[in-house]
Scaffold this active site. Structure first.
Site, PDB file in Angstrom:
ATOM      1  N   ASP A  11       0.849  -1.192   0.000  1.00  0.00           N
ATOM      2  CA  ASP A  11       0.000   0.000   0.000  1.00  0.00           C
ATOM      3  C   ASP A  11       0.890   1.250   0.000  1.00  0.00           C
ATOM      4  O   ASP A  11       1.897   1.311   0.713  1.00  0.00           O
ATOM      5  CB  ASP A  11      -0.923  -0.011   1.227  1.00  0.00           C
ATOM      6  CG  ASP A  11      -2.065   0.970   1.093  1.00  0.00           C
ATOM      7  OD1 ASP A  11      -3.219   0.520   0.951  1.00  0.00           O
ATOM      8  OD2 ASP A  11      -1.821   2.197   1.127  1.00  0.00           O
ATOM      9  N   ILE A  12       0.502   2.238  -0.782  1.00  0.00           N
ATOM     10  CA  ILE A  12       1.297   3.464  -0.918  1.00  0.00           C
ATOM     11  C   ILE A  12       1.242   4.327   0.344  1.00  0.00           C
ATOM     12  O   ILE A  12       2.109   5.161   0.578  1.00  0.00           O
ATOM     13  CB  ILE A  12       0.799   4.257  -2.160  1.00  0.00           C
ATOM     14  CG1 ILE A  12       1.874   5.162  -2.703  1.00  0.00           C
ATOM     15  CG2 ILE A  12      -0.480   5.030  -1.858  1.00  0.00           C
ATOM     16  CD1 ILE A  12       1.578   5.699  -4.091  1.00  0.00           C
ATOM     17  N   ASN A  57     -12.960  -3.260   2.385  1.00  0.00           N
ATOM     18  CA  ASN A  57     -13.883  -2.137   2.534  1.00  0.00           C
ATOM     19  C   ASN A  57     -14.841  -2.154   1.354  1.00  0.00           C
ATOM     20  O   ASN A  57     -14.412  -2.031   0.195  1.00  0.00           O
ATOM     21  CB  ASN A  57     -13.104  -0.822   2.596  1.00  0.00           C
ATOM     22  CG  ASN A  57     -12.259  -0.726   3.853  1.00  0.00           C
ATOM     23  OD1 ASN A  57     -12.687  -1.153   4.921  1.00  0.00           O
ATOM     24  ND2 ASN A  57     -11.058  -0.183   3.733  1.00  0.00           N
ATOM     25  N   GLY A  69     -15.558   3.111   3.734  1.00  0.00           N
ATOM     26  CA  GLY A  69     -14.383   3.880   3.332  1.00  0.00           C
ATOM     27  C   GLY A  69     -13.718   3.381   2.062  1.00  0.00           C
ATOM     28  O   GLY A  69     -12.560   3.694   1.809  1.00  0.00           O
ATOM     29  N   SER A  81     -12.275   3.426  -1.329  1.00  0.00           N
ATOM     30  CA  SER A  81     -11.857   4.571  -2.144  1.00  0.00           C
ATOM     31  C   SER A  81     -11.408   4.180  -3.549  1.00  0.00           C
ATOM     32  O   SER A  81     -11.343   5.040  -4.424  1.00  0.00           O
ATOM     33  CB  SER A  81     -10.738   5.346  -1.437  1.00  0.00           C
ATOM     34  OG  SER A  81      -9.602   4.530  -1.255  1.00  0.00           O
ATOM     35  N   HIS A  99     -10.211  -5.306  -3.422  1.00  0.00           N
ATOM     36  CA  HIS A  99      -8.880  -5.502  -2.832  1.00  0.00           C
ATOM     37  C   HIS A  99      -9.016  -5.934  -1.390  1.00  0.00           C
ATOM     38  O   HIS A  99      -9.890  -5.461  -0.659  1.00  0.00           O
ATOM     39  CB  HIS A  99      -8.029  -4.244  -2.945  1.00  0.00           C
ATOM     40  CG  HIS A  99      -8.685  -2.976  -2.487  1.00  0.00           C
ATOM     41  ND1 HIS A  99      -9.626  -2.318  -3.244  1.00  0.00           N
ATOM     42  CD2 HIS A  99      -8.552  -2.257  -1.349  1.00  0.00           C
ATOM     43  CE1 HIS A  99     -10.042  -1.244  -2.600  1.00  0.00           C
ATOM     44  NE2 HIS A  99      -9.404  -1.185  -1.428  1.00  0.00           N
ATOM     45  N   HIS A 132      -7.036  -5.902   2.119  1.00  0.00           N
ATOM     46  CA  HIS A 132      -5.916  -5.323   2.850  1.00  0.00           C
ATOM     47  C   HIS A 132      -5.345  -6.401   3.782  1.00  0.00           C
ATOM     48  O   HIS A 132      -6.101  -7.032   4.536  1.00  0.00           O
ATOM     49  CB  HIS A 132      -6.368  -4.169   3.748  1.00  0.00           C
ATOM     50  CG  HIS A 132      -6.904  -2.966   3.042  1.00  0.00           C
ATOM     51  ND1 HIS A 132      -6.182  -1.805   2.884  1.00  0.00           N
ATOM     52  CD2 HIS A 132      -8.115  -2.724   2.481  1.00  0.00           C
ATOM     53  CE1 HIS A 132      -6.911  -0.904   2.254  1.00  0.00           C
ATOM     54  NE2 HIS A 132      -8.098  -1.431   1.996  1.00  0.00           N
TER      55      HIS A 132
HETATM   56  P1  AMP Z   1      -9.821   1.364   0.258  1.00  0.00           P
HETATM   57  O1  AMP Z   1     -10.011   2.610   1.081  1.00  0.00           O
HETATM   58  O2  AMP Z   1     -10.218   0.118   0.977  1.00  0.00           O
HETATM   59  O3  AMP Z   1     -10.462   1.482  -1.099  1.00  0.00           O
HETATM   60  O4  AMP Z   1      -8.249   1.216   0.063  1.00  0.00           O
HETATM   61  C1  AMP Z   1      -7.563   1.775  -0.985  1.00  0.00           C
HETATM   62  C2  AMP Z   1      -6.100   1.691  -0.611  1.00  0.00           C
HETATM   63  O5  AMP Z   1      -5.336   1.853  -1.790  1.00  0.00           O
HETATM   64  C3  AMP Z   1      -5.615   2.752   0.382  1.00  0.00           C
HETATM   65  O6  AMP Z   1      -5.058   2.110   1.518  1.00  0.00           O
HETATM   66  C4  AMP Z   1      -4.567   3.528  -0.416  1.00  0.00           C
HETATM   67  O7  AMP Z   1      -3.480   3.955   0.376  1.00  0.00           O
HETATM   68  C5  AMP Z   1      -4.154   2.512  -1.457  1.00  0.00           C
HETATM   69  N1  AMP Z   1      -3.624   3.026  -2.711  1.00  0.00           N
HETATM   70  C6  AMP Z   1      -4.161   3.993  -3.498  1.00  0.00           C
HETATM   71  N2  AMP Z   1      -3.411   4.190  -4.592  1.00  0.00           N
HETATM   72  C7  AMP Z   1      -2.374   3.321  -4.503  1.00  0.00           C
HETATM   73  C8  AMP Z   1      -1.260   3.022  -5.331  1.00  0.00           C
HETATM   74  N3  AMP Z   1      -1.048   3.663  -6.497  1.00  0.00           N
HETATM   75  N4  AMP Z   1      -0.389   2.063  -4.931  1.00  0.00           N
HETATM   76  C9  AMP Z   1      -0.580   1.410  -3.771  1.00  0.00           C
HETATM   77  N5  AMP Z   1      -1.628   1.637  -2.947  1.00  0.00           N
HETATM   78  C10 AMP Z   1      -2.507   2.579  -3.304  1.00  0.00           C
END
Ligand code: AMP
Length: 114
Positions: A30-31, A87, A93, A95, A100, A102
């Site tokens: 995760d970034i 999520n 939450g 996004s 995916h 986590h």
């Molecule tokens: P969610 O809120 O469950 O949709 O999680 C989305 C996750 O994607 C968040 O933890 C972000 O930090 C992660 N994320 C977004 N863009 C990237 C990226 N380019 N590379 C890695 N992780 C990302």
């Protein structure tokens, strides 16, 4: 369906720190990590969220969880413990509209989650 940022990562159109891949799933760091180990496991198939899955996705959903357990083993957090989170939708939450899982580990994780 057009690719999300995660679809582009799976297709290697944009970079990510990959830790695992096979013909069905990709896992990458995760970034914006929320724990010392924070890895996302995604299907290559563009599925927005769990609530959009169909009976035909059952094996893929199981594979995502199995890969999460394999990545946890490789990261050395199997015995200390880890949390798997999906999520689904606005209240959770979500996004990025690409399914995916986590994988969070490396510290004691609070419960209930925020
Ligand atoms: P969610 O809120 O469950 O949709 O999680 C989305 C996750 O994607 C968040 O933890 C972000 O930090 C992660 N994320 C977004 N863009 C990237 C990226 N380019 N590379 C890695 N992780 C990302």
């Amino acid at each position: 369906m057009s690719k999300t940022i995660f679809g582009k990562i799976a297709a290697k159109e944009i970079p990510a720190k990959l830790v695992y891949e096979d013909d069905r799933v990709v896992a990458f760091r995760d970034i914006n990590p929320q724990a010392p180990v924070h890895i996302l496991i995604i299907p290559r198939e563009e599925i927005a969220r769990v609530s959009d899955t169909k009976p035909a996705h059952e094996a893929l959903l199981g594979h995502l969880v199995w890969v999460a357990s394999e990545v946890a083993r490789r990261e050395g957090v199997e015995s200390t413990g880890y949390r798997l989170v999906i999520n689904n939708g606005p209240d959770a939450g979500e996004s990025v509209p690409h399914l995916h899982v986590h994988l969070l580990a490396g510290r004691a994780l609070g419960w209930p989650p925020g």
